[in-house]
Write an enzyme that holds these catalytic residues in place. Structure first.
Site, PDB file in Angstrom:
ATOM      1  N   GLU A  60      -9.683  -0.404   5.490  1.00 25.23           N
ATOM      2  CA  GLU A  60     -10.174   0.199   6.721  1.00 25.23           C
ATOM      3  C   GLU A  60     -11.468  -0.479   7.192  1.00 25.23           C
ATOM      4  O   GLU A  60     -12.146  -1.147   6.385  1.00 25.23           O
ATOM      5  CB  GLU A  60     -10.430   1.692   6.476  1.00 25.23           C
ATOM      6  CG  GLU A  60      -9.196   2.472   6.043  1.00 25.23           C
ATOM      7  CD  GLU A  60      -8.217   2.727   7.183  1.00 25.23           C
ATOM      8  OE1 GLU A  60      -7.697   1.752   7.772  1.00 25.23           O
ATOM      9  OE2 GLU A  60      -7.952   3.898   7.477  1.00 25.23           O
ATOM     10  N   ASP A  78       0.825  -1.209   0.000  1.00 24.43           N
ATOM     11  CA  ASP A  78       0.000   0.000   0.000  1.00 24.43           C
ATOM     12  C   ASP A  78       0.861   1.263   0.000  1.00 24.43           C
ATOM     13  O   ASP A  78       2.088   1.188   0.102  1.00 24.43           O
ATOM     14  CB  ASP A  78      -0.958  -0.009   1.202  1.00 24.43           C
ATOM     15  CG  ASP A  78      -0.247  -0.274   2.536  1.00 24.43           C
ATOM     16  OD1 ASP A  78       0.996  -0.335   2.559  1.00 24.43           O
ATOM     17  OD2 ASP A  78      -0.939  -0.431   3.554  1.00 24.43           O
ATOM     18  N   ASN A 104      -6.923  -0.040  14.389  1.00 22.17           N
ATOM     19  CA  ASN A 104      -8.356  -0.165  14.101  1.00 22.17           C
ATOM     20  C   ASN A 104      -8.678  -1.493  13.411  1.00 22.17           C
ATOM     21  O   ASN A 104      -9.790  -1.684  12.914  1.00 22.17           O
ATOM     22  CB  ASN A 104      -8.814   0.999  13.220  1.00 22.17           C
ATOM     23  CG  ASN A 104      -8.046   1.049  11.904  1.00 22.17           C
ATOM     24  OD1 ASN A 104      -7.182   0.208  11.659  1.00 22.17           O
ATOM     25  ND2 ASN A 104      -8.355   2.024  11.064  1.00 22.17           N
ATOM     26  N   HIS A 157      -7.202  -2.599  10.641  1.00 17.38           N
ATOM     27  CA  HIS A 157      -6.995  -2.625   9.181  1.00 17.38           C
ATOM     28  C   HIS A 157      -5.829  -3.530   8.792  1.00 17.38           C
ATOM     29  O   HIS A 157      -4.916  -3.778   9.572  1.00 17.38           O
ATOM     30  CB  HIS A 157      -6.833  -1.204   8.602  1.00 17.38           C
ATOM     31  CG  HIS A 157      -5.523  -0.525   8.885  1.00 17.38           C
ATOM     32  ND1 HIS A 157      -5.350   0.833   8.710  1.00 17.38           N
ATOM     33  CD2 HIS A 157      -4.307  -0.983   9.319  1.00 17.38           C
ATOM     34  CE1 HIS A 157      -4.105   1.160   8.998  1.00 17.38           C
ATOM     35  NE2 HIS A 157      -3.451   0.078   9.380  1.00 17.38           N
TER      36      HIS A 157
END
Ligand code: F6R
Length: 245
Positions: free
Chosen positions: A143, A67, A136, A138
């Site tokens: 996400e 990414d 979180n 991810h």
């Protein structure tokens, strides 16, 4: 999915490095997708020595960057490209032709996604993915709430990612979007290793392993992967219920 626990970060990192070396030793033309970030840093640092001992030949392997932060140039120390170039590719002397990274400065980000997907399909799919997990939940920049049916895509980053991501940069920076391989790539990869270490990841590991698979905890998708291994140190494992102890 398997869950493997190691006594500390160093042991975990040595094992992850050994997995990368073993994959390329067994299949020299392997397609290997790598996350950046603090978690895999030590594994990548240990890799050249372990690979040299094993006589691993990197001349045919293909590397994919998981990414990138949209709008952040590869010269910026906080970019995923900068990290992978300096932590993995330069130490291993991997030529540019064997490396595929998103150009997050492109005016055509959708085109970047199509290009990356095409490379992966043409090379016969991903053999090994090394990923971390965000605070979180991810994976890459998939996400919370993301569909598991996506290949590469551009996504608006959630507030946790925007805030936590500051740690990679020297100056405060506005992080709005990410470009990332999708969870469909992860599900189709032959082997996926999710690494996590430290007490701060204990809560998210508990959810990823113990909650039902759900979009709001993208890392829970690992439970559906027959070739998935969650590799964690004792601190990251510390909140798991007795069933997993
Ligand atoms: C980075 C990436 C992210 C990180 C995750 C954990 O390429 O894909 O999903 O793996 O945010 O980051 P660290 O390892 O810094 O805790």
């Amino acid at each position: 999915m398997q869950l493997k626990r190691y006594k500390d970060y160093k042991t975990l990192s040595m094992q992850a490095a050994a997995e990368i070396a073993a994959m390329i030793k067994t299949k020299p033309e392997a397609v290997v997708c790598l996350a950046s970030g603090d978690t895999p840093r030590l594994a990548y640092t240990l890799l050249p020595e372990i690979a040299a001992k094993e006589g691993v030949d990197f001349t045919r392997s293909v590397f994919i960057g998981l990414d990138e932060w949209v709008g952040v140039p590869p010269e910026n120390e906080g970019s995923c490209s900068f990290f992978l170039q300096n932590t993995v590719f330069k130490p291993l002397n991997i030529p540019a032709g064997q490396i595929h990274l998103f150009n997050a400065l492109s005016a055509n980000l959708a085109g970047e996604c199509t290009k990356m997907d095409k490379i992966i399909f043409e090379k016969g799919g991903i053999d090994l993915m090394i990923v971390g997990v965000g605070m979180n939940g991810h994976i890459g920049f998939n996400e919370p709430g993301v569909s598991s049916d996506k290949y590469s895509h551009v996504i608006n980053l959630d507030n946790t990612t925007r805030a936590v991501g500051q740690k990679y940069f020297k100056q405060p920076i506005l992080l709005k979007q990410g470009i990332t391989l999708g969870l469909k790539h992860l599900l189709e990869a032959k082997k996926v290793i999710l690494m996590a270490n430290g007490i701060k990841k204990a809560g998210v590991i508990k959810k990823a392993v113990e909650e039902e698979v759900n979009n709001n905890m993208p890392a829970s998708i690992m439970q559906n992967h027959p070739g998935g291994i969650i590799m964690i140190d004792e601190e990251a494992a510390s909140l798991l219920s007795s069933k997993h102890q």
